[in-house]
Motif scaffolding. Structure first.
Motif, PDB file in Angstrom:
ATOM      1  N   GLU A 116       0.808  -1.195   0.110  1.00 32.23           N
ATOM      2  CA  GLU A 116      -0.053   0.048   0.085  1.00 32.23           C
ATOM      3  C   GLU A 116       0.807   1.131   0.005  1.00 32.23           C
ATOM      4  OE1 GLU A 116      -3.683  -2.059   2.260  1.00 32.23           O
ATOM      5  OE2 GLU A 116      -2.645  -0.570   3.287  1.00 32.23           O
ATOM      6  N   ILE A 117       2.017   1.194   0.777  1.00 29.96           N
ATOM      7  CA  ILE A 117       2.692   2.429   0.809  1.00 29.96           C
ATOM      8  C   ILE A 117       3.656   2.560  -0.447  1.00 29.96           C
ATOM      9  CG2 ILE A 117       4.950   3.502   1.942  1.00 29.96           C
ATOM     10  CD1 ILE A 117       4.119   1.924   4.485  1.00 29.96           C
ATOM     11  N   VAL A 118       4.076   1.515  -1.182  1.00 28.47           N
ATOM     12  CA  VAL A 118       4.682   1.639  -2.470  1.00 28.47           C
ATOM     13  C   VAL A 118       3.775   2.032  -3.539  1.00 28.47           C
ATOM     14  CG1 VAL A 118       5.519   0.154  -4.244  1.00 28.47           C
ATOM     15  CG2 VAL A 118       6.546  -0.212  -1.985  1.00 28.47           C
ATOM     16  N   ALA A 119       2.524   1.920  -3.454  1.00 32.90           N
ATOM     17  CA  ALA A 119       1.401   1.926  -4.445  1.00 32.90           C
ATOM     18  C   ALA A 119       1.282   3.627  -4.329  1.00 32.90           C
ATOM     19  CB  ALA A 119      -0.099   1.303  -4.026  1.00 32.90           C
ATOM     20  N   LYS A 120       1.464   4.078  -2.964  1.00 35.35           N
ATOM     21  CA  LYS A 120       1.141   5.595  -3.055  1.00 35.35           C
ATOM     22  C   LYS A 120       2.351   6.471  -3.612  1.00 35.35           C
ATOM     23  CE  LYS A 120      -1.801   5.599   0.999  1.00 35.35           C
ATOM     24  NZ  LYS A 120      -1.667   5.367   2.332  1.00 35.35           N
ATOM     25  N   PHE A 121       3.600   5.923  -3.248  1.00 36.37           N
ATOM     26  CA  PHE A 121       4.883   6.400  -3.886  1.00 36.37           C
ATOM     27  C   PHE A 121       4.708   6.427  -5.486  1.00 36.37           C
ATOM     28  CE2 PHE A 121       6.686   6.207   0.497  1.00 36.37           C
ATOM     29  CZ  PHE A 121       7.056   7.382   0.678  1.00 36.37           C
ATOM     30  N   ARG A 122       4.441   5.466  -5.723  1.00 30.30           N
ATOM     31  CA  ARG A 122       4.385   4.962  -7.639  1.00 30.30           C
ATOM     32  C   ARG A 122       3.325   6.165  -8.121  1.00 30.30           C
ATOM     33  NH1 ARG A 122       4.539  -1.487  -8.028  1.00 30.30           N
ATOM     34  NH2 ARG A 122       6.573  -1.743  -7.360  1.00 30.30           N
ATOM     35  N   LEU A 123       2.341   6.310  -7.311  1.00 32.95           N
ATOM     36  CA  LEU A 123       1.395   7.171  -7.957  1.00 32.95           C
ATOM     37  C   LEU A 123       1.669   8.663  -7.703  1.00 32.95           C
ATOM     38  CD1 LEU A 123      -1.994   7.359  -8.590  1.00 32.95           C
ATOM     39  CD2 LEU A 123      -2.363   7.855  -6.270  1.00 32.95           C
ATOM     40  N   VAL A 124       2.326   9.296  -6.827  1.00 32.38           N
ATOM     41  CA  VAL A 124       2.832  10.598  -6.632  1.00 32.38           C
ATOM     42  C   VAL A 124       4.255  10.867  -7.381  1.00 32.38           C
ATOM     43  CG1 VAL A 124       1.462  10.933  -4.409  1.00 32.38           C
ATOM     44  CG2 VAL A 124       3.955  10.533  -4.478  1.00 32.38           C
ATOM     45  N   LYS A 125       4.868   9.895  -7.764  1.00 27.37           N
ATOM     46  CA  LYS A 125       6.187  10.165  -8.337  1.00 27.37           C
ATOM     47  C   LYS A 125       6.939  11.186  -7.674  1.00 27.37           C
ATOM     48  CE  LYS A 125       4.711   8.209 -12.847  1.00 27.37           C
ATOM     49  NZ  LYS A 125       3.315   8.035 -12.664  1.00 27.37           N
ATOM     50  N   ASN A 126       7.182  12.172  -8.392  1.00 27.61           N
ATOM     51  CA  ASN A 126       8.025  13.195  -7.974  1.00 27.61           C
ATOM     52  C   ASN A 126       7.619  14.636  -7.436  1.00 27.61           C
ATOM     53  OD1 ASN A 126      10.749  11.625  -8.318  1.00 27.61           O
ATOM     54  ND2 ASN A 126      10.584  12.286 -10.413  1.00 27.61           N
ATOM     55  N   ASP A 127       6.235  14.366  -7.229  1.00 28.72           N
ATOM     56  CA  ASP A 127       5.342  15.617  -6.530  1.00 28.72           C
ATOM     57  C   ASP A 127       5.913  15.692  -5.061  1.00 28.72           C
ATOM     58  OD1 ASP A 127       3.846  17.436  -5.354  1.00 28.72           O
ATOM     59  OD2 ASP A 127       2.100  16.326  -6.264  1.00 28.72           O
ATOM     60  N   ALA A 180       5.046  17.977  -2.692  1.00 29.80           N
ATOM     61  CA  ALA A 180       3.991  18.132  -1.743  1.00 29.80           C
ATOM     62  C   ALA A 180       3.470  16.968  -1.403  1.00 29.80           C
ATOM     63  CB  ALA A 180       2.883  19.199  -2.320  1.00 29.80           C
ATOM     64  N   ALA A 181       3.210  16.074  -2.387  1.00 26.79           N
ATOM     65  CA  ALA A 181       2.672  14.708  -1.879  1.00 26.79           C
ATOM     66  C   ALA A 181       3.340  13.763  -1.287  1.00 26.79           C
ATOM     67  CB  ALA A 181       2.155  14.153  -3.200  1.00 26.79           C
ATOM     68  N   ILE A 182       4.785  13.871  -1.457  1.00 25.76           N
ATOM     69  CA  ILE A 182       5.650  12.986  -0.945  1.00 25.76           C
ATOM     70  C   ILE A 182       5.700  13.500   0.629  1.00 25.76           C
ATOM     71  CG2 ILE A 182       8.216  12.488  -0.458  1.00 25.76           C
ATOM     72  CD1 ILE A 182       8.497  12.759  -3.828  1.00 25.76           C
ATOM     73  N   LEU A 183       5.679  14.764   0.963  1.00 23.46           N
ATOM     74  CA  LEU A 183       5.560  15.172   2.146  1.00 23.46           C
ATOM     75  C   LEU A 183       4.361  14.800   2.934  1.00 23.46           C
ATOM     76  CD1 LEU A 183       7.069  18.682   1.939  1.00 23.46           C
ATOM     77  CD2 LEU A 183       8.208  16.784   2.975  1.00 23.46           C
ATOM     78  N   ASP A 184       3.159  14.655   2.113  1.00 25.41           N
ATOM     79  CA  ASP A 184       1.838  14.201   2.685  1.00 25.41           C
ATOM     80  C   ASP A 184       2.075  12.799   3.101  1.00 25.41           C
ATOM     81  OD1 ASP A 184       0.194  16.182   2.862  1.00 25.41           O
ATOM     82  OD2 ASP A 184      -0.851  16.021   0.942  1.00 25.41           O
ATOM     83  N   ILE A 185       2.597  12.033   2.175  1.00 24.02           N
ATOM     84  CA  ILE A 185       2.948  10.738   2.634  1.00 24.02           C
ATOM     85  C   ILE A 185       3.724  10.507   3.736  1.00 24.02           C
ATOM     86  CG2 ILE A 185       3.592   8.418   1.973  1.00 24.02           C
ATOM     87  CD1 ILE A 185       3.311   9.127  -0.913  1.00 24.02           C
ATOM     88  N   ASP A 186       4.830  11.218   4.218  1.00 26.13           N
ATOM     89  CA  ASP A 186       5.621  11.152   5.139  1.00 26.13           C
ATOM     90  C   ASP A 186       4.929  11.400   6.468  1.00 26.13           C
ATOM     91  OD1 ASP A 186       8.359  11.059   6.286  1.00 26.13           O
ATOM     92  OD2 ASP A 186       8.113  13.342   6.631  1.00 26.13           O
ATOM     93  N   ARG A 187       4.043  12.755   6.172  1.00 29.19           N
ATOM     94  CA  ARG A 187       3.409  13.150   7.671  1.00 29.19           C
ATOM     95  C   ARG A 187       2.519  11.891   7.795  1.00 29.19           C
ATOM     96  NH1 ARG A 187       0.570  17.036   5.255  1.00 29.19           N
ATOM     97  NH2 ARG A 187       2.440  18.169   5.384  1.00 29.19           N
ATOM     98  N   GLU A 188       1.894  11.046   6.926  1.00 26.28           N
ATOM     99  CA  GLU A 188       0.877   9.958   7.180  1.00 26.28           C
ATOM    100  C   GLU A 188       1.491   9.047   7.778  1.00 26.28           C
ATOM    101  OE1 GLU A 188      -1.573   7.346   4.301  1.00 26.28           O
ATOM    102  OE2 GLU A 188      -1.434   8.954   3.373  1.00 26.28           O
ATOM    103  N   LEU A 189       2.852   8.633   7.319  1.00 27.62           N
ATOM    104  CA  LEU A 189       3.549   7.521   7.729  1.00 27.62           C
ATOM    105  C   LEU A 189       3.963   7.959   9.287  1.00 27.62           C
ATOM    106  CD1 LEU A 189       5.958   6.960   4.778  1.00 27.62           C
ATOM    107  CD2 LEU A 189       4.469   5.354   5.878  1.00 27.62           C
ATOM    108  N   GLY A 190       4.166   9.185   9.688  1.00 27.87           N
ATOM    109  CA  GLY A 190       4.460   9.673  11.058  1.00 27.87           C
ATOM    110  C   GLY A 190       3.294   9.276  12.086  1.00 27.87           C
ATOM    111  N   ALA A 191       2.287   8.981  11.492  1.00 29.36           N
ATOM    112  CA  ALA A 191       0.947   8.871  12.293  1.00 29.36           C
ATOM    113  C   ALA A 191       0.892   7.688  13.059  1.00 29.36           C
ATOM    114  CB  ALA A 191      -0.263   8.934  11.806  1.00 29.36           C
TER     115      ALA A 191
END
Ligand code: FE2
Ligand code: FE2
Length: 168
Positions: A135-146, A148-159
């Motif tokens: 699931e995490i890999v799928a998100k990174f593949r989706l957002v590619k090099n964006d 802002a989106a990468i920072l969102d995923i980072d924040r989500e992982l930190g939860a």
């Protein structure tokens, strides 16, 4: 305990502690890149893998077997990107699933029924481990090099606050 099975479980203990070390190296890499959420997630995952190692450690001793702790390979500490960290984590979890399956098959052949029962927990756990990593890999593949989106995923992982380990 059957000596072949005992030796194979000792190998698996090593593999779990190696996974713990590997996730810890990933956590260090992420923290240096200031991806603090991912670093937190990976630290917790490292702790979870340590618990897996300890679960088998305790099991071997409960079966009156000798625990044989082995050297742990040096984990890689450099990655191309945050996404690459989790790509590697997924590949690693898939490898561990194969290990658990092989170990379970050995126990089946050797009629090591108590060991099969213990390893059922690990079979179930690997389904969850792969699912979460995928699931995490799928998100990174989706957002590619964006960024802002990468920072969102980072924040989500930190939860993440807990390890999803065994009820021991
Ligand atoms: Fe594990
Ligand atoms: Fe794992």
């Amino acid at each position: 305990m059957n000596t072949t099975v005992l030796s194979a479980i000792n190998e698996q203990i090593n593999s779990e502690f190696e996974a713990s070390y590997r996730y810890l190296a990933m956590a260090g890499f992420c923290e240096r890149q200031k991806f603090m959420g991912a670093a937190k997630w990976l630290r917790l995952q490292s702790e979870e893998e340590r618990q897996h190692g300890l679960k088998l450690f305790d099991f071997v001793l409960a079966r009156d077997g000798a625990v044989d702790l082995k050297a742990i390979d040096q984990p890689s500490a450099s990655f191309d990107s945050l996404a690459a960290v989790f790509e590697q984590a997924l590949v690693h979890e898939q490898r561990v699933t194969v290990e658990i399956n092989t170990l379970y098959e050995l126990c089946f052949k050797e009629k090591s029924f108590a060991e099969m029962a213990e390893l059922q927990w690990f079979l179930t756990e690997q389904v969850e481990e792969e699912k979460v990593a995928r699931e995490i890999v799928a998100k990174f593949r989706l957002v590619k090099n964006d960024p802002a989106a990468i920072l969102d995923i980072d924040r989500e992982l930190g939860a993440r606050t807990t390890i999803m380990g065994p009820a021991r």
